[in-house]
Design a protein around this motif. Structure first.
Motif, PDB file in Angstrom:
ATOM      1  N   TRP A 146      -1.663 -30.180  20.276  1.00  0.00           N
ATOM      2  CA  TRP A 146      -1.114 -29.299  21.298  1.00  0.00           C
ATOM      3  C   TRP A 146      -0.968 -27.864  20.811  1.00  0.00           C
ATOM      4  O   TRP A 146      -1.272 -26.918  21.541  1.00  0.00           O
ATOM      5  CB  TRP A 146       0.250 -29.821  21.774  1.00  0.00           C
ATOM      6  CG  TRP A 146       0.181 -30.841  22.869  1.00  0.00           C
ATOM      7  CD1 TRP A 146       0.552 -32.151  22.791  1.00  0.00           C
ATOM      8  CD2 TRP A 146      -0.280 -30.636  24.201  1.00  0.00           C
ATOM      9  NE1 TRP A 146       0.339 -32.788  23.990  1.00  0.00           N
ATOM     10  CE2 TRP A 146      -0.166 -31.871  24.874  1.00  0.00           C
ATOM     11  CE3 TRP A 146      -0.789 -29.543  24.897  1.00  0.00           C
ATOM     12  CZ2 TRP A 146      -0.530 -32.032  26.210  1.00  0.00           C
ATOM     13  CZ3 TRP A 146      -1.154 -29.689  26.227  1.00  0.00           C
ATOM     14  CH2 TRP A 146      -1.028 -30.929  26.870  1.00  0.00           C
ATOM     15  N   TRP A 147      -0.496 -27.682  19.591  1.00  0.00           N
ATOM     16  CA  TRP A 147      -0.208 -26.329  19.122  1.00  0.00           C
ATOM     17  C   TRP A 147      -1.481 -25.484  19.031  1.00  0.00           C
ATOM     18  O   TRP A 147      -1.451 -24.274  19.289  1.00  0.00           O
ATOM     19  CB  TRP A 147       0.527 -26.368  17.779  1.00  0.00           C
ATOM     20  CG  TRP A 147      -0.291 -26.828  16.602  1.00  0.00           C
ATOM     21  CD1 TRP A 147      -0.437 -28.109  16.157  1.00  0.00           C
ATOM     22  CD2 TRP A 147      -1.060 -26.002  15.718  1.00  0.00           C
ATOM     23  NE1 TRP A 147      -1.268 -28.146  15.054  1.00  0.00           N
ATOM     24  CE2 TRP A 147      -1.656 -26.857  14.759  1.00  0.00           C
ATOM     25  CE3 TRP A 147      -1.303 -24.631  15.640  1.00  0.00           C
ATOM     26  CZ2 TRP A 147      -2.481 -26.383  13.737  1.00  0.00           C
ATOM     27  CZ3 TRP A 147      -2.130 -24.156  14.629  1.00  0.00           C
ATOM     28  CH2 TRP A 147      -2.703 -25.026  13.694  1.00  0.00           C
ATOM     29  N   ILE A 148      -2.608 -26.122  18.711  1.00  0.00           N
ATOM     30  CA  ILE A 148      -3.875 -25.387  18.673  1.00  0.00           C
ATOM     31  C   ILE A 148      -4.304 -25.012  20.092  1.00  0.00           C
ATOM     32  O   ILE A 148      -4.732 -23.876  20.349  1.00  0.00           O
ATOM     33  CB  ILE A 148      -4.972 -26.233  17.988  1.00  0.00           C
ATOM     34  CG1 ILE A 148      -4.581 -26.546  16.539  1.00  0.00           C
ATOM     35  CG2 ILE A 148      -6.307 -25.482  18.024  1.00  0.00           C
ATOM     36  CD1 ILE A 148      -5.582 -27.432  15.816  1.00  0.00           C
ATOM     37  N   THR A 149      -4.170 -25.951  21.004  1.00  0.00           N
ATOM     38  CA  THR A 149      -4.552 -25.696  22.394  1.00  0.00           C
ATOM     39  C   THR A 149      -3.699 -24.587  23.007  1.00  0.00           C
ATOM     40  O   THR A 149      -4.223 -23.684  23.683  1.00  0.00           O
ATOM     41  CB  THR A 149      -4.398 -26.977  23.230  1.00  0.00           C
ATOM     42  OG1 THR A 149      -5.109 -28.053  22.604  1.00  0.00           O
ATOM     43  CG2 THR A 149      -4.940 -26.778  24.639  1.00  0.00           C
ATOM     44  N   ILE A 150      -2.397 -24.629  22.747  1.00  0.00           N
ATOM     45  CA  ILE A 150      -1.481 -23.617  23.290  1.00  0.00           C
ATOM     46  C   ILE A 150      -1.767 -22.251  22.677  1.00  0.00           C
ATOM     47  O   ILE A 150      -1.746 -21.223  23.371  1.00  0.00           O
ATOM     48  CB  ILE A 150      -0.020 -24.048  23.048  1.00  0.00           C
ATOM     49  CG1 ILE A 150       0.309 -25.286  23.901  1.00  0.00           C
ATOM     50  CG2 ILE A 150       0.939 -22.907  23.367  1.00  0.00           C
ATOM     51  CD1 ILE A 150       1.648 -25.921  23.585  1.00  0.00           C
ATOM     52  N   THR A 151      -2.065 -22.228  21.383  1.00  0.00           N
ATOM     53  CA  THR A 151      -2.412 -20.957  20.734  1.00  0.00           C
ATOM     54  C   THR A 151      -3.660 -20.348  21.355  1.00  0.00           C
ATOM     55  O   THR A 151      -3.732 -19.146  21.611  1.00  0.00           O
ATOM     56  CB  THR A 151      -2.639 -21.171  19.221  1.00  0.00           C
ATOM     57  OG1 THR A 151      -1.441 -21.686  18.631  1.00  0.00           O
ATOM     58  CG2 THR A 151      -3.011 -19.853  18.543  1.00  0.00           C
TER      59      THR A 151
END
Length: 211
Positions: free
Chosen positions: A86-91
């Motif tokens: 998720w954190w990569i996608t949100i970034t």
């Protein structure tokens, strides 16, 4: 170009259920909402900075930079979905938002620089209509790709579309630079012709006075 970016910004909504199956978790809805929150957050300030940048560097340059920023963001988001992080996608969505939120104003400035007062309304209308075509296509193509291939594949299709948008921005930039050179060349020739005409008139006046 606008249609591509509208298609990408609505990509998560078009594959909401498929994305939930790909990256499940108790915090899914919160993370899903963040995909839109972080993409819209740059809209508070980016249009102001982009407006100043257009005045300084030109609309075609800013279009290329902003489209490239969107492409980078979409690549990062696609990697995030591919690896279920998720954190990569949100970034990636945040980076995409940096370009997306300033793109519409820049695109309008580019159209204004190319069309006259009698044509600009029609040009902006066509641009707006094409934008919503991209919006609709997102809800047709993306679910089909997610169901028949994978959710990550839908995001990578978005990346390919963004690449086409960057190529279009490059073409627009090169065309704009060519038009500027042609305009300067025509102005130079026009100035030289006027100066030559003035010199001829002065020569005729001097000859008449001598006679």
């Amino acid at each position: 170009m606008d249609s591509t970016h509208l298609c990408i910004i609505e990509l998560p909504a078009s594959i909401h259920e498929q994305l939930k199956e790909t990256i499940p978790g108790a915090d899914y809805e919160r993370n899903y909402q963040l995909l839109y929150s972080v993409a819209q957050a740059p809209g508070i300030l980016m249009p102001i900075f982009s407006g100043a940048s257009v005045d300084k560097f030109g609309a075609s340059v800013c279009l290329l930079v902003l489209s490239s920023t969107c492409l980078i963001g979409q690549i990062v988001s696609s990697c995030g979905v591919e690896h279920k992080r998720w954190w990569i996608t949100i970034t990636g969505r945040f980076v995409f938002g940096l370009g997306f939120e300033a793109l519409f104003a820049t695109n309008q400035a580019f159209l204004v620089s190319w069309f006259s007062n009698k044509e600009i309304g029609y040009a902006l209308g066509i641009s707006s209509a094409i934008s919503y075509v991209g919006f609709l296509l997102s809800f047709v193509i993306s679910p089909a790709c997610a169901n028949n291939m994978s959710t990550a594949f839908s995001f990578w299709i978005g990346t390919v579309m963004m690449s086409v948008s960057v190529l279009a921005s490059i073409a627009a930039h090169l065309t704009d630079r060519w038009a500027e050179k042609q305009l300067r060349r025509n102005q130079f020739h026009s100035t030289c012709s006027m100066e030559s005409h003035v010199d001829d008139e002065e020569t005729k006046s001097i000859t008449s006075a001598s006679s």
